[in-house]
Design a protein around this motif. Structure first.
Motif, PDB file in Angstrom:
ATOM      1  N   ASP A   1      -6.418  -5.853  -8.209  1.00 43.35           N
ATOM      2  CA  ASP A   1      -7.240  -5.422  -9.281  1.00 43.35           C
ATOM      3  C   ASP A   1      -8.721  -5.752  -8.676  1.00 43.35           C
ATOM      4  N   PRO A   2      -9.486  -4.615  -8.869  1.00 42.03           N
ATOM      5  CA  PRO A   2      -9.167  -3.133  -9.353  1.00 42.03           C
ATOM      6  C   PRO A   2      -8.576  -2.284  -8.345  1.00 42.03           C
ATOM      7  N   MET A   3      -8.442  -2.583  -7.191  1.00 41.00           N
ATOM      8  CA  MET A   3      -7.906  -1.589  -6.203  1.00 41.00           C
ATOM      9  C   MET A   3      -6.428  -1.823  -5.862  1.00 41.00           C
ATOM     10  N   ALA A   4      -5.493  -0.874  -6.414  1.00 35.81           N
ATOM     11  CA  ALA A   4      -4.066  -1.322  -6.442  1.00 35.81           C
ATOM     12  C   ALA A   4      -3.600  -0.184  -5.789  1.00 35.81           C
ATOM     13  N   LEU A   5      -2.203  -0.653  -5.225  1.00 36.47           N
ATOM     14  CA  LEU A   5      -1.290   0.534  -4.595  1.00 36.47           C
ATOM     15  C   LEU A   5      -0.461   0.872  -5.744  1.00 36.47           C
ATOM     16  N   GLY A   6       0.276   2.180  -5.415  1.00 38.15           N
ATOM     17  CA  GLY A   6       1.139   2.799  -6.398  1.00 38.15           C
ATOM     18  C   GLY A   6       2.616   3.064  -5.818  1.00 38.15           C
ATOM     19  N   HIS A   7       3.295   3.885  -6.601  1.00 38.67           N
ATOM     20  CA  HIS A   7       4.603   4.214  -6.137  1.00 38.67           C
ATOM     21  C   HIS A   7       4.542   4.954  -4.756  1.00 38.67           C
ATOM     22  N   SER A   8       5.238   4.448  -3.832  1.00 38.31           N
ATOM     23  CA  SER A   8       5.174   5.074  -2.391  1.00 38.31           C
ATOM     24  C   SER A   8       6.505   5.329  -1.804  1.00 38.31           C
ATOM     25  N   ARG A   9       7.526   5.018  -2.415  1.00 38.58           N
ATOM     26  CA  ARG A   9       8.777   5.110  -1.805  1.00 38.58           C
ATOM     27  C   ARG A   9       9.341   6.573  -1.830  1.00 38.58           C
ATOM     28  N   LEU A  10       9.058   7.376  -2.795  1.00 37.66           N
ATOM     29  CA  LEU A  10       9.552   8.660  -2.850  1.00 37.66           C
ATOM     30  C   LEU A  10       8.846   9.504  -1.793  1.00 37.66           C
TER      31      LEU A  10
ATOM     32  N   LEU B   1       6.160   2.905   4.433  1.00 32.38           N
ATOM     33  CA  LEU B   1       5.319   3.701   5.631  1.00 32.38           C
ATOM     34  C   LEU B   1       6.078   4.673   6.029  1.00 32.38           C
ATOM     35  N   PRO B   2       5.776   6.065   5.835  1.00 24.80           N
ATOM     36  CA  PRO B   2       6.378   7.164   6.128  1.00 24.80           C
ATOM     37  C   PRO B   2       6.110   7.144   7.827  1.00 24.80           C
ATOM     38  N   HIS B   3       7.251   7.926   8.416  1.00 22.18           N
ATOM     39  CA  HIS B   3       7.228   7.829   9.926  1.00 22.18           C
ATOM     40  C   HIS B   3       7.504   9.199  10.321  1.00 22.18           C
ATOM     41  N   HIS B   4       7.203   9.508  11.734  1.00 26.00           N
ATOM     42  CA  HIS B   4       7.581  10.653  12.366  1.00 26.00           C
ATOM     43  C   HIS B   4       7.686  10.539  13.634  1.00 26.00           C
ATOM     44  N   ALA B   5       8.157  11.441  14.650  1.00 22.24           N
ATOM     45  CA  ALA B   5       8.170  11.383  16.062  1.00 22.24           C
ATOM     46  C   ALA B   5       7.254  12.299  16.605  1.00 22.24           C
ATOM     47  N   VAL B   6       6.426  11.482  17.712  1.00 23.10           N
ATOM     48  CA  VAL B   6       5.610  12.407  18.697  1.00 23.10           C
ATOM     49  C   VAL B   6       6.484  12.390  20.072  1.00 23.10           C
TER      50      VAL B   6
END
Length: 293
Positions: free
Chosen positions: A165-174, A229-234
């Motif tokens: 507070d005041p800097m918050a995280l939000g929904h990230s799973r989707l 954390l979203p991830h991808h391959a390089v």
């Protein structure tokens, strides 16, 4: 980019259709919000698959006027339990207090828009320098207090004092789940890549760089204390050592408008400057370059 100034705000109450849920908030009034969205009719959707869902907007496939944009800070209070995947092959349905909403790629090309609200402010040079040194001092103190060594070095993340507070995280799973589904489809078409990608993740588990965790987001008093954390391959086929590297994206914005990187201090740069290293090469006849595991 269109910049609009607003000097008017009003109190609004967002209600579900049955009035069981009510959210009081403030709205910024603008002379123009968006053009019609979507910009054209969307036809490549199997309506039979979604007819059992009570959509928040039953006419979402037809161009229409947008009256209000809901801020990402309200998303945690709007999202309800309920998620359905592979709607018409590529869409995800999420339940909300207003009904079900759809997200994901479709065949038609449609326009999108982004919006950002900022308060006009001017920081003096002295203020910026003070903030810089405060961050450096905070990170250095954190590393000295929390760094441990037990076969490897471990240190706590330099989370800013403004979190949650005041800097918050939000929904990230989707968002992370959508990225994973996209990666899964890609690697399924390439058995070799799929095998190597799995091996890299298994290696992370073996080396304790990664461990299984709960599938539920950590929420307390309506604030999120977890981040997916979203991830991808390089892929580098010509590399002799690491042909497939898994990259984690901590800059992906959560539903609060903040990413994990946003709530962390950057800290001092630990690597030597590449330009200075190259310039020092001129002092020697031979230069060795190594890759340490």
């Amino acid at each position: 980019m269109v910049v609009q100034n607003s000097r008017k705000m009003c109190e609004v109450t967002l209600c579900s259709a049955d009035r069981a849920h009510k959210i009081k908030t403030q709205a910024i009034m603008l002379p123009q919000l968006t053009h019609f969205l979507p910009t054209s009719n969307i036809s490549h959707i199997n309506l039979e698959e979604i007819k059992q869902l009570r959509l928040a907007d039953p006419n979402c496939f037809t161009p229409n006027k947008i009256d209000m944009v809901i801020g990402s800070d309200l998303i945690p209070r709007i999202i309800l339990q309920g998620l359905q995947q592979n709607i018409s092959g590529s869409l995800i349905a999420q339940n909300t207090i207003f009904g079900w909403i759809l997200s994901g790629p479709i065949q038609e090309r449609i326009s999108t828009f982004t919006t950002q609200v900022t308060e006009p402010q001017e920081e003096s040079l002295n203020s910026l320098l003070k903030k810089f040194w405060d961050e450096e001092e905070f990170c250095e103190d954190l590393y000295q207090r929390t760094t441990t060594a037990d076969g490897r070095y471990m240190v706590k993340l330099p989370i800013k004092p403004e979190f949650p507070d005041p800097m918050a995280l939000g929904h990230s799973r989707l968002a992370a789940q959508q990225q994973y589904i996209s990666i899964e489809r890609t690697v399924e078409k390439k058995p070799g890549l799929c095998k190597r990608y799995s091996e890299v993740l298994e290696e992370y588990i073996t080396m304790d760089h990664m461990e299984p965790t709960s599938s539920q987001e950590v929420i307390k008093d309506g604030k999120y204390f977890s981040f997916y954390l979203p991830h991808h391959a390089v892929i580098k086929p010509d590399s002799k050592t690491t042909k497939v590297r898994v990259v984690f994206n901590a800059s992906r914005i959560s539903h609060s408008g903040n990413s994990l990187n946003d709530v962390l201090y950057t800290g001092p740069t630990l690597q030597n400057d590449s330009m200075l290293i190259i310039l020092r090469w001129r002092l020697y006849k031979f230069v060795f370059n190594g890759d340490i595991e």
